[in-house]
Scaffold this active site. Structure first.
Site, PDB file in Angstrom:
ATOM      1  N   ALA A   1     -29.478  -3.843  58.638  1.00  0.00           N
ATOM      2  CA  ALA A   1     -28.183  -4.521  58.666  1.00  0.00           C
ATOM      3  C   ALA A   1     -27.895  -5.291  57.383  1.00  0.00           C
ATOM      4  O   ALA A   1     -26.774  -5.779  57.202  1.00  0.00           O
ATOM      5  CB  ALA A   1     -28.104  -5.471  59.861  1.00  0.00           C
ATOM      6  N   GLY A   2     -28.880  -5.401  56.505  1.00  0.00           N
ATOM      7  CA  GLY A   2     -28.681  -6.096  55.235  1.00  0.00           C
ATOM      8  C   GLY A   2     -27.890  -5.245  54.252  1.00  0.00           C
ATOM      9  O   GLY A   2     -27.622  -4.062  54.497  1.00  0.00           O
TER      10      GLY A   2
ATOM     11  N   HIS B   1     -29.591 -13.223  39.757  1.00  0.00           N
ATOM     12  CA  HIS B   1     -29.372 -12.587  41.046  1.00  0.00           C
ATOM     13  C   HIS B   1     -28.397 -13.404  41.899  1.00  0.00           C
ATOM     14  O   HIS B   1     -28.149 -14.574  41.622  1.00  0.00           O
ATOM     15  CB  HIS B   1     -30.690 -12.424  41.808  1.00  0.00           C
TER      16      HIS B   1
ATOM     17  N   LYS C   1     -30.857 -14.341  47.384  1.00  0.00           N
ATOM     18  CA  LYS C   1     -32.211 -13.841  47.085  1.00  0.00           C
ATOM     19  C   LYS C   1     -33.218 -14.955  47.322  1.00  0.00           C
ATOM     20  O   LYS C   1     -33.079 -16.052  46.795  1.00  0.00           O
ATOM     21  CB  LYS C   1     -32.293 -13.342  45.647  1.00  0.00           C
TER      22      LYS C   1
ATOM     23  N   GLY D   1     -39.095  -9.873  41.460  1.00  0.00           N
ATOM     24  CA  GLY D   1     -40.222  -8.966  41.276  1.00  0.00           C
ATOM     25  C   GLY D   1     -40.070  -8.120  40.032  1.00  0.00           C
ATOM     26  O   GLY D   1     -41.053  -7.782  39.368  1.00  0.00           O
TER      27      GLY D   1
END
Length: 276
Positions: A15-16, A164, A168, A174
């Site tokens: 769902a993200g 970002h 986040k 990363g």
């Protein structure tokens, strides 16, 4: 000769924003089939994953039954794949569970510690199960990192800025950590000090990764994912930058990883390791 069965894919974090893109991409790939869609947000339980992703009805409801869906995925004729875009807090357990069920993890969630990655590598080795940890699925980012490695042979000063969206959860990204690690593997120290620095506010100079490489993190609404690698030398500055304007840019890398992970017997870190 009969064609091979489609690769069964379970999307965790369906769902993200990234999960929805993965659902759409997998449903449109002729050599894959969406087996399940898992998310822990109760607002989406029971909704059709395809309708939520904007690609039409797929008759795959979003559920919170992670382990039962792993079990279902493991029973398919083809080795199953779990694509994980969830949260740093739970990704380690997600990966271990998938490997335990014989389902190959393809993981875009970042935030794992070096020790966790090592533990997962050992677990994957013992199970002879492929696992792909990919900080960034963009082909453009792979090219940026390769260019940075080339440039680092000629520049002694470098800093990384990653930008970002403000949803986040982990910092640095990363991708930024991986970029610093790739530069550090050259074995040369960067950023020899020219002065004794004093931070008037803690963190003003960012964090320091291996070999003296500094990383700066920015979080703002309106951003998606962006990174700069800035090299400096007397009289010149060389800047490499990658910008993301649509999460669809990650999907060729995600689909490639799904196709490749079944050929692996161990954990592999980074998209560049599976590019031909």
């Amino acid at each position: 000769m009969a064609s091979q069965s489609p690769i069964p894919v379970l999307v965790n974090g369906a769902a993200g924003k990234m999960g929805r893109e993965v659902v759409k991409a997998v449903s449109q790939a002729q050599d894959m089939t969406l087996i399940g869609a898992v998310d822990r947000n109760p607002d989406y339980f029971g909704q059709d994953a395809g309708e939520l992703a904007g690609c039409g009805t797929l008759e795959v409801p979003i559920t919170n039954d992670f382990e039962p869906m792993l079990a279902l995925t493991s029973q398919e004729r083809q080795p199953g794949v779990m694509v994980d875009f969830t949260h740093p807090d739970g990704v380690y357990d997600n990966i271990r569970s998938a490997i335990a069920y014989g389902v190959r993890p393809v993981v875009g969630t970042t935030g794992l510690s070096p020790q966790q990655i090592q533990d997962l590598a050992e677990f994957a080795d013992k199970a002879s199960t492929g696992c792909l940890l990919v900080p960034n699925f963009s082909i453009g980012m792979v090219l940026l990192q390769q260019a940075a490695i080339q440039a680092s042979q000629y520049f002694d000063h470098v800093e990384i800025i990653e930008l970002h969206h403000n949803q986040k959860a982990d910092a640095p990204s990363g991708t930024a950590i991986q970029t610093a690690q790739m530069l550090a593997e050259l074995g040369k120290p960067f950023n020899p000090p020219g002065v004794t620095e004093t931070e008037k506010l803690a963190g003003a100079r960012g964090c320091q990764a291996e070999e003296g490489i500094r990383i700066h993190s920015i979080r703002l609404p309106g951003l998606i994912a962006h990174q700069e690698v800035i090299f400096g030398a007397p009289g010149q500055v060389y800047t490499l930058r990658h910008d993301t304007s649509d999460r669809a840019c990650y999907m060729p890398g995600v689909l490639l990883a799904i196709r490749k992970v079944g050929q692996l017997k161990s954990l592999v870190y980074g998209l560049e390791k599976i590019l031909a």
